[in-house]
Design an enzyme around this catalytic site. Structure first.
Site, PDB file in Angstrom:
ATOM      1  N   ASP A  51       3.772  12.470   4.841  1.00 15.16           N
ATOM      2  CA  ASP A  51       2.477  11.783   4.556  1.00 15.16           C
ATOM      3  C   ASP A  51       2.008  10.690   5.510  1.00 15.16           C
ATOM      4  OD1 ASP A  51       4.179  10.246   2.960  1.00 15.16           O
ATOM      5  OD2 ASP A  51       2.930   9.962   1.547  1.00 15.16           O
TER       6      ASP A  51
ATOM      7  N   SER B 287       5.443  13.371   0.168  1.00 12.67           N
ATOM      8  CA  SER B 287       6.146  12.642   1.200  1.00 12.67           C
ATOM      9  C   SER B 287       7.339  13.130   2.056  1.00 12.67           C
ATOM     10  CB  SER B 287       6.391  11.239   0.652  1.00 12.67           C
ATOM     11  OG  SER B 287       6.878  10.262   1.574  1.00 12.67           O
TER      12      SER B 287
ATOM     13  N   THR C 145      15.435   9.045 -10.055  1.00  7.16           N
ATOM     14  CA  THR C 145      14.979  10.323 -10.124  1.00  7.16           C
ATOM     15  C   THR C 145      15.926  11.386 -10.641  1.00  7.16           C
ATOM     16  OG1 THR C 145      15.517  10.526  -7.823  1.00  7.16           O
ATOM     17  CG2 THR C 145      13.302  10.136  -8.391  1.00  7.16           C
TER      18      THR C 145
END
Length: 533
Positions: A278, A62, A496
């Site tokens: 993306d 992405s 993350t």
């Protein structure tokens, strides 16, 4: 399993790094991912047999830098992978090569899978230099799992989602090809706006846009779309692949930096938009004619525009009792929520951060509109709602059904969203500046606080309240109260990295910055004082 040892030998695990499947699937440095791609290819064949339908695999990272990559699995209705399978993905990705075959056989037995059944998998990839190599690893996995791979080559993420739904509805949703995708969207757009719409200026609407393609897959796909749109929309594409992916350009850069991307001659009177790498996010922006400054319209402004247009169409069609709602996260600007509830008179639902939560809640309504502030979102319309609209046959309902055809309901889609937004602005004869004036965003600030263990911070109430460490929420409330009305702040652990995200908004940028700073200091103090879990 077919040629398992041979295929494993060229896609074996090289290190010991633990990588989890999250909201964005797997995402890491591309050099860490080849063994995961192979294993997910095998898992895709198992999942396809369990659901007895085609599923998808998209290789992308992405808006991340070029050296990163990742993988998402796509379920039969074009939606994100069933969350109960995320832990299965993570387990298979992280075991040793020696344990892999036994783990796969155990999963096959647990799920009652007949490996003689067919397993069709659609595969797409973005433009990263690593994507071709990683795609081959996925296909090796599909071969090992004795499935059939349909490699679509370079595609946007939303195109793969779209084609998976199309093939699993036997073409009812559309033709499961890239050209079928362009035809469906362009035919609906031309029907609503006219074949020669680019030559028609409607009040303050100028039918021309400049598209920042983030040097990603959205750039060549926007150019392909132009061939299908003909003269219905003027579209100039910049950052079209000749530069570094997502570097100082793209939707994430524009949103976070709040400034125009590189290689852009920024002019008053033009309408600009950015895709991400993306092409599943979109952000609009312009240069204000009054102050000459950069102004951005993010996912909140997009959601409000679309929902207000849908409400207007439903009211005109005299079917206004349809359950139309907007779904937001805690990151939505407070001014947007106030405008939706008090001006549009529509219900707002708040869910935890992540498209999977937004999409699921939107599907519970007759028509659900959702957009994250980062520009990722879409509209979902239930089958019963479409049937009901069809029963009320008039010019407005025909327009409404065509408008629904313009929407990629499977996932956020920058190309589809662009056509939706352009259609609404044209129908209203509005400039981007007039759209922006629907409401004024409250100034806000995001801060990242690095901590030893992000898991010491837990949240509730759709991430708007902090549950632990004990006392942190009381401290946040006390700080917010100092800054007065229309001020708020919340914290949440990163998904993350070992960090805590702090969001704050207030009536001025100075207040928002100070509020975020004070909350961040308290988070750092309390989070570091709690023993690791």
């Amino acid at each position: 399993m077919k040629d398992f040892n041979e295929l494993l030998s060229r896609n074996g695990r090289k290190g010991h790094k633990w990588i989890s499947y999250g909201t964005a699937g797997f995402r890491d440095k591309a050099i860490e991912l080849q063994h995961i791609m192979f294993r997910m290819g095998i898992l895709a064949t198992i999942r396809a047999r369990v659901v007895k339908a085609t599923i998808g695999v998209m290789i992308t990272a992405s808006h991340n830098p070029e050296e990163d990559n990742g993988l998402k699995l796509i379920d039969p209705k074009g939606e994100m992978l069933d969350p109960t399978w995320e832990s299965i993905c993570t387990h298979l990705a992280n075991i040793s090569d020696e344990e892999l075959l036994n783990a796969i056989n155990s999963l096959i037995k647990e799920k009652g899978v007949d490996m003689k059944d067919e397993a069709n998998v659609y595969v797409g990839r973005d433009t990263r230099s690593s994507s071709d190599r990683l795609c081959k690893a996925v296909i090796d996995g599909i071969v090992a799992g004795e499935g059939s791979a349909h490699d679509f080559g370079i595609t946007t993420t939303p195109q793969i989602h779209y084609m998976v739904l199309c093939v699993n509805t036997n073409g009812e949703y559309g033709e499961p090809t890239e050209n079928g995708y362009y035809r469906k969207l362009s035919e609906a757009f031309i029907k609503l706006n006219g074949q020669n719409g680019a030559q028609v200026v409607s009040n303050n609407y100028v039918p021309s846009v400049v598209v920042d393609g983030a040097n990603g897959v959205g750039a060549p796909k926007a150019k392909q779309l132009k061939q299908f749109l003909g003269n219905s929309l003027n579209m100039e594409v910049i950052n079209d692949g000749n530069g570094v992916l997502n570097e100082n350009c793209g939707a994430d850069f524009v949103k976070v930096q709040q400034r125009a991307p590189k290689d852009l001659h920024f002019e008053v009177g033009k309408r600009y938009l950015s895709f991400d790498g993306d092409a599943d996010r979109i952000i609009y922006f312009y240069k204000n004619s009054d102050d000459g400054l950069f102004h951005m319209l993010d996912g909140d402004k997009i959601a409000v525009l679309i929902a207000s247009h849908l409400k207007q169409l439903l009211t005109s069609a005299q079917i206004a009792d349809i359950d139309l709602c907007i779904v937001q996260t805690a990151y939505a600007n407070g001014s947007s929520t106030h405008y939706i509830e008090n001006t549009l008179k529509l219900p707002v639902h708040c869910v935890p951060t992540g498209v999977k939560y937004l999409h699921h809640r939107a599907q519970q309504a007759d028509i659900g509109v959702y957009f994250e502030a980062n520009g990722h979102g879409t509209v979902t319309v239930s089958h019963t709602t479409i049937d009901r609209i069809k029963q009320v046959s008039n010019d407005v309902t025909l327009k409404l059904l065509t408008f629904i055809d313009l929407i990629n309901q499977t996932v956020g889609d920058a190309i589809s969203d662009m056509l939706v937004i352009e259609t609404i602005l044209r129908s209203r004869g509005q400039s981007i500046q007039e759209w922006d004036q629907l409401y004024t965003d409250l100034p806000n600030r995001n801060i990242k606080v690095c901590v030893k263990d992000r898991n010491v911070v837990t949240t509730g109430d759709a991430e708007r309240k902090c549950l632990t460490p004990i006392g942190l929420q009381d401290r946040i409330d006390a700080i917010v109260n100092k800054f007065g009305v229309h001020s708020r702040a919340f914290v949440r652990p990163s998904g993350t990295e070992d960090a805590v995200r702090v969001y704050a908004e207030s009536t001025t940028q100075e207040k928002a910055d100070s509020l975020a700073k004070e909350v961040a200091e308290v988070v750092s103090e309390l989070a570091e004082s709690v023993p690791n879990k």
